[in-house]
Design an enzyme around this catalytic site. Structure first.
Site, PDB file in Angstrom:
ATOM      1  N   PRO A   2       5.437  -6.138  -1.972  1.00 22.85           N
ATOM      2  CA  PRO A   2       6.095  -5.182  -2.845  1.00 22.85           C
ATOM      3  C   PRO A   2       6.319  -3.737  -2.528  1.00 22.85           C
ATOM      4  O   PRO A   2       6.435  -3.033  -3.468  1.00 22.85           O
ATOM      5  CB  PRO A   2       5.221  -5.175  -4.088  1.00 22.85           C
ATOM      6  CG  PRO A   2       3.946  -5.737  -3.708  1.00 22.85           C
ATOM      7  CD  PRO A   2       4.102  -6.367  -2.396  1.00 22.85           C
ATOM      8  N   GLU A   3       6.470  -3.151  -1.480  1.00 25.50           N
ATOM      9  CA  GLU A   3       6.938  -1.762  -1.508  1.00 25.50           C
ATOM     10  C   GLU A   3       8.419  -1.743  -1.166  1.00 25.50           C
ATOM     11  O   GLU A   3       9.006  -2.795  -0.934  1.00 25.50           O
ATOM     12  CB  GLU A   3       6.109  -0.870  -0.576  1.00 25.50           C
ATOM     13  CG  GLU A   3       4.695  -0.639  -1.118  1.00 25.50           C
ATOM     14  CD  GLU A   3       3.883   0.339  -0.304  1.00 25.50           C
ATOM     15  OE1 GLU A   3       4.400   1.426  -0.014  1.00 25.50           O
ATOM     16  OE2 GLU A   3       2.743   0.024   0.043  1.00 25.50           O
ATOM     17  N   HIS A  91       2.599 -21.438  -8.557  1.00 23.83           N
ATOM     18  CA  HIS A  91       2.956 -20.108  -9.046  1.00 23.83           C
ATOM     19  C   HIS A  91       4.438 -19.793  -8.901  1.00 23.83           C
ATOM     20  O   HIS A  91       4.836 -18.635  -8.889  1.00 23.83           O
ATOM     21  CB  HIS A  91       2.121 -19.050  -8.322  1.00 23.83           C
ATOM     22  CG  HIS A  91       0.656 -19.228  -8.543  1.00 23.83           C
ATOM     23  ND1 HIS A  91       0.061 -19.111  -9.779  1.00 23.83           N
ATOM     24  CD2 HIS A  91      -0.341 -19.561  -7.689  1.00 23.83           C
ATOM     25  CE1 HIS A  91      -1.243 -19.340  -9.666  1.00 23.83           C
ATOM     26  NE2 HIS A  91      -1.504 -19.617  -8.409  1.00 23.83           N
ATOM     27  N   ARG A 110      -0.090 -13.456  -9.188  1.00 22.71           N
ATOM     28  CA  ARG A 110      -0.780 -12.553 -10.113  1.00 22.71           C
ATOM     29  C   ARG A 110       0.047 -12.222 -11.351  1.00 22.71           C
ATOM     30  O   ARG A 110      -0.465 -11.649 -12.299  1.00 22.71           O
ATOM     31  CB  ARG A 110      -1.197 -11.277  -9.374  1.00 22.71           C
ATOM     32  CG  ARG A 110      -2.241 -11.590  -8.306  1.00 22.71           C
ATOM     33  CD  ARG A 110      -2.600 -10.375  -7.495  1.00 22.71           C
ATOM     34  NE  ARG A 110      -3.404  -9.437  -8.264  1.00 22.71           N
ATOM     35  CZ  ARG A 110      -3.836  -8.268  -7.783  1.00 22.71           C
ATOM     36  NH1 ARG A 110      -3.536  -7.917  -6.560  1.00 22.71           N
ATOM     37  NH2 ARG A 110      -4.565  -7.482  -8.525  1.00 22.71           N
ATOM     38  N   ARG A 152       1.664  21.429  -9.505  1.00 18.72           N
ATOM     39  CA  ARG A 152       0.869  20.219  -9.693  1.00 18.72           C
ATOM     40  C   ARG A 152      -0.338  20.216  -8.771  1.00 18.72           C
ATOM     41  O   ARG A 152      -0.227  20.453  -7.567  1.00 18.72           O
ATOM     42  CB  ARG A 152       1.738  18.971  -9.446  1.00 18.72           C
ATOM     43  CG  ARG A 152       2.894  18.869 -10.433  1.00 18.72           C
ATOM     44  CD  ARG A 152       3.477  17.485 -10.441  1.00 18.72           C
ATOM     45  NE  ARG A 152       2.470  16.491 -10.783  1.00 18.72           N
ATOM     46  CZ  ARG A 152       2.685  15.180 -10.716  1.00 18.72           C
ATOM     47  NH1 ARG A 152       3.860  14.734 -10.336  1.00 18.72           N
ATOM     48  NH2 ARG A 152       1.738  14.343 -11.041  1.00 18.72           N
TER      49      ARG A 152
END
Length: 272
Positions: A2-3, A91, A110, A152
């Site tokens: 996932p990136e 899955h 997941r 920040r």
DNA sequence: CGCCAGGCCTGCACGC
DNA sequence: TGCGTGCAGGCCTGGC
């Protein structure tokens, strides 16, 4: 998977197989994702033609004309093409069957991923509306990063992973980009100079481009399937390299915890 | 058994 | 009051 580089690799792999094709049927086997998969989704998709496959941050956007299928891979999601009609495994929660018989299949053990439908402009969806600039577009540069971090005190590693600052950068590529820019991950974001922001924005861009060129990174639970195997994990500068020598200076790579996530850096190249 | 894992959201206490 | 911040926890399964 996932990136941003992995999502973009997926997008590029699927695009030529999908765009222009009609969806014969869609199958939802498990609705319990991060948000419930909409009940009417298969009906929405059935008979629709995929006009384009886009991406915003880590979200994949299937333009179906009447609306958009928004898909996020979460931590463990993978989307690939099944050509032999293989039976779904444990899955495999979602299938799209195309008019040529191929199946686009989502596997996500997941279930942190998302499968949503949005009528109209997907960029107005609540999950997408406030996402920051695309790192590979001209909207993202040193000035944008500088502006987004003023005042920040959060660590720059954390700020890079904040999708409101820049889209698509996760835990791996935040560490990688910071090493490339020779910036310590714990540096207060608001303290970065114009020059540092320029260097870091450039490093983010380079890191992601190189990773995309390598087909993304393939870690642990990766299942080879369709030539979508990434190789960038072999080129990591710091990620998951604690104790190993820095590829630039030879000093030992260190690992720290920031916000319950692992960060990796070289204490010689990256000064606090 | 406990810990860890590529994401992301919410809630809390706290300080300004 | 309202923000930003730094936590913790939750959502899940699987590997070590």
């Amino acid at each position: 998977m996932p990136e941003l580089p992995e999502v973009e690799t997926t997008r590029r792999g699927l695009e030529p197989l999908l765009v222009g094709r009609r969806i014969r049927t869609a199958v939802v086997r498990n609705r319990a994702m991060r948000q419930p998969v909409p009940r009417g989704l298969p009906q929405r998709l059935q008979g629709a033609t995929v006009r384009a496959l886009g991406r915003r941050g880590k979200y994949l956007l299937f333009d179906c004309g009447t609306g958009t299928l928004i898909l996020h891979l979460g931590m463990s999601g993978r989307l690939w093409v099944v050509r032999d009609g293989a039976a779904p495994a444990k899955h495999d929660h979602f299938d799209m069957v195309l008019d040529d018989g191929t199946i686009v299949r989502l596997r996500d053990p997941r279930r942190f991923g998302l499968v949503l439908w949005h009528a109209g402009d997907p960029l107005t969806h609540v999950l997408l509306a406030k996402i920051g600039p695309e790192p590979l577009s001209t909207d993202f540069d040193g000035a944008a990063l500088h502006a987004a971090t003023r005042g920040r005190s959060v660590a720059i590693k954390h700020a890079l992973m904040d999708s409101h600052v820049v889209a698509g950068v996760g835990n791996i590529y935040a560490s990688e980009a910071l090493h490339r820019a020779a910036i310590h991950p714990g540096t207060a974001a608001g303290k970065l100079s114009h020059a540092s922001c320029e260097a870091l924005a450039q490093a983010v861009r380079e890191t992601l481009e190189i990773a995309i060129r390598a087909g993304g990174s393939s870690l642990r639970d990766y299942v080879s399937s369709d030539g979508l195997a990434g190789n960038y994990q072999n080129e990591f500068l710091v990620y998951d390299r604690a104790g190993l020598p820095c590829r630039r200076c030879g000093a030992k790579i260190r690992e720290i915890r920031q916000g319950q996530r692992s960060s990796f850096y070289c204490s010689r190249c990256q000064k606090a």
